[in-house]
Design a protein around this motif. Structure first.
Motif, PDB file in Angstrom:
ATOM      1  N   PHE A   1       0.840  -1.202   0.000  1.00 11.63           N
ATOM      2  CA  PHE A   1       0.000   0.000   0.000  1.00 11.63           C
ATOM      3  C   PHE A   1       0.874   1.252   0.000  1.00 11.63           C
ATOM      4  CE2 PHE A   1      -2.616   3.367   1.715  1.00 11.63           C
ATOM      5  CZ  PHE A   1      -3.813   3.175   1.051  1.00 11.63           C
ATOM      6  N   ASN A   2       1.886   1.286   0.859  1.00  4.51           N
ATOM      7  CA  ASN A   2       2.769   2.444   0.914  1.00  4.51           C
ATOM      8  C   ASN A   2       3.557   2.609  -0.386  1.00  4.51           C
ATOM      9  OD1 ASN A   2       4.210   4.694   1.979  1.00  4.51           O
ATOM     10  ND2 ASN A   2       5.909   3.322   2.398  1.00  4.51           N
ATOM     11  N   LEU A   3       4.035   1.518  -0.954  1.00  8.34           N
ATOM     12  CA  LEU A   3       4.773   1.618  -2.209  1.00  8.34           C
ATOM     13  C   LEU A   3       3.899   2.191  -3.325  1.00  8.34           C
ATOM     14  CD1 LEU A   3       6.854  -1.694  -2.185  1.00  8.34           C
ATOM     15  CD2 LEU A   3       7.734   0.647  -2.021  1.00  8.34           C
ATOM     16  N   ARG A   4       2.628   1.808  -3.365  1.00 11.60           N
ATOM     17  CA  ARG A   4       1.734   2.289  -4.414  1.00 11.60           C
ATOM     18  C   ARG A   4       1.248   3.716  -4.174  1.00 11.60           C
ATOM     19  NH1 ARG A   4      -0.749  -2.466  -3.350  1.00 11.60           N
ATOM     20  NH2 ARG A   4      -2.617  -1.369  -2.672  1.00 11.60           N
ATOM     21  N   HIS A   5       0.997   4.093  -2.921  1.00 15.41           N
ATOM     22  CA  HIS A   5       0.351   5.374  -2.625  1.00 15.41           C
ATOM     23  C   HIS A   5       1.255   6.393  -1.942  1.00 15.41           C
ATOM     24  CE1 HIS A   5      -3.499   3.702  -3.807  1.00 15.41           C
ATOM     25  NE2 HIS A   5      -3.216   2.640  -3.074  1.00 15.41           N
ATOM     26  N   GLY A   6       2.495   6.040  -1.657  1.00 18.88           N
ATOM     27  CA  GLY A   6       3.375   6.941  -0.917  1.00 18.88           C
ATOM     28  C   GLY A   6       4.369   7.707  -1.767  1.00 18.88           C
ATOM     29  N   GLY A   7       4.185   7.695  -3.088  1.00 13.80           N
ATOM     30  CA  GLY A   7       5.082   8.442  -3.951  1.00 13.80           C
ATOM     31  C   GLY A   7       6.332   7.683  -4.361  1.00 13.80           C
ATOM     32  N   ASN A   8       6.332   6.379  -4.180  1.00 15.64           N
ATOM     33  CA  ASN A   8       7.480   5.553  -4.547  1.00 15.64           C
ATOM     34  C   ASN A   8       7.396   5.153  -6.014  1.00 15.64           C
ATOM     35  OD1 ASN A   8       8.678   5.135  -1.750  1.00 15.64           O
ATOM     36  ND2 ASN A   8       6.548   4.549  -1.458  1.00 15.64           N
ATOM     37  N   LEU A   9       8.493   4.686  -6.562  1.00 17.29           N
ATOM     38  CA  LEU A   9       8.552   4.285  -7.958  1.00 17.29           C
ATOM     39  C   LEU A   9       8.660   2.768  -8.032  1.00 17.29           C
ATOM     40  CD1 LEU A   9       8.810   5.036 -10.949  1.00 17.29           C
ATOM     41  CD2 LEU A   9      11.275   5.216 -10.589  1.00 17.29           C
ATOM     42  N   LEU A  10       7.703   2.156  -8.709  1.00 17.40           N
ATOM     43  CA  LEU A  10       7.716   0.711  -8.918  1.00 17.40           C
ATOM     44  C   LEU A  10       8.090   0.442 -10.361  1.00 17.40           C
ATOM     45  CD1 LEU A  10       4.410  -0.113  -7.021  1.00 17.40           C
ATOM     46  CD2 LEU A  10       6.737  -0.490  -6.230  1.00 17.40           C
TER      47      LEU A  10
END
Length: 134
Positions: free
Chosen positions: A114-123
């Motif tokens: 959830f944090n990776l998708r919604h926290g401004g991270n780059l996947l």
């Protein structure tokens, strides 16, 4: 001999944190936006550090520099799983650290995905190098 029972205790508390903070992050993001979500992630990582303390892990951060809070900073870590991500997020929280992560981690892991998708991270898709450049 002590590492096996301590590992079981760690994983129990680790998974409890994942499950508890997933809805907290969701509610924080929906009701308070990015800032509320970021605070919930900061607190989540504080508790992940406490889980690691159960194993006897101790952290020491020495930073002789005054890092700016009004500009972006790039932190480069060896990324050894649980041993660098929570300390970076917690100890450098005023800098809003973000991560480049493989796309697969954006699915299926409570709280972390959830944090990776919604926290401004780059996947990124590691099988598609061109996608990572865009």
């Amino acid at each position: 001999m002590l590492s096996y029972p301590l590992s079981v205790v760690f994983y129990i508390f680790f998974f409890i944190n994942l499950l508890v903070f997933h809805p907290i992050q969701w509610i924080s993001l929906k009701l308070g936006g990015y800032e509320a979500h970021k605070k919930s992630v900061d607190i989540f990582n504080f508790f992940l550090l406490r889980c690691l303390n159960l194993l006897g892990t101790r952290y020491s951060i020495e930073n002789p520099y005054q890092l700016p809070t009004d500009k972006s900073c790039i932190f480069v870590a060896n990324h050894q799983g649980m041993y660098d991500i929570p300390p970076i997020i917690w100890h450098f929280r005023e800098h809003h650290p973000k991560f480049v992560s493989k796309k697969e981690l954006g699915k299926g892991i409570p709280s972390i995905s959830f944090n990776l998708r919604h926290g401004g991270n780059l996947l990124i898709d590691r099988k598609n190098g061109r996608e990572a450049l865009v």
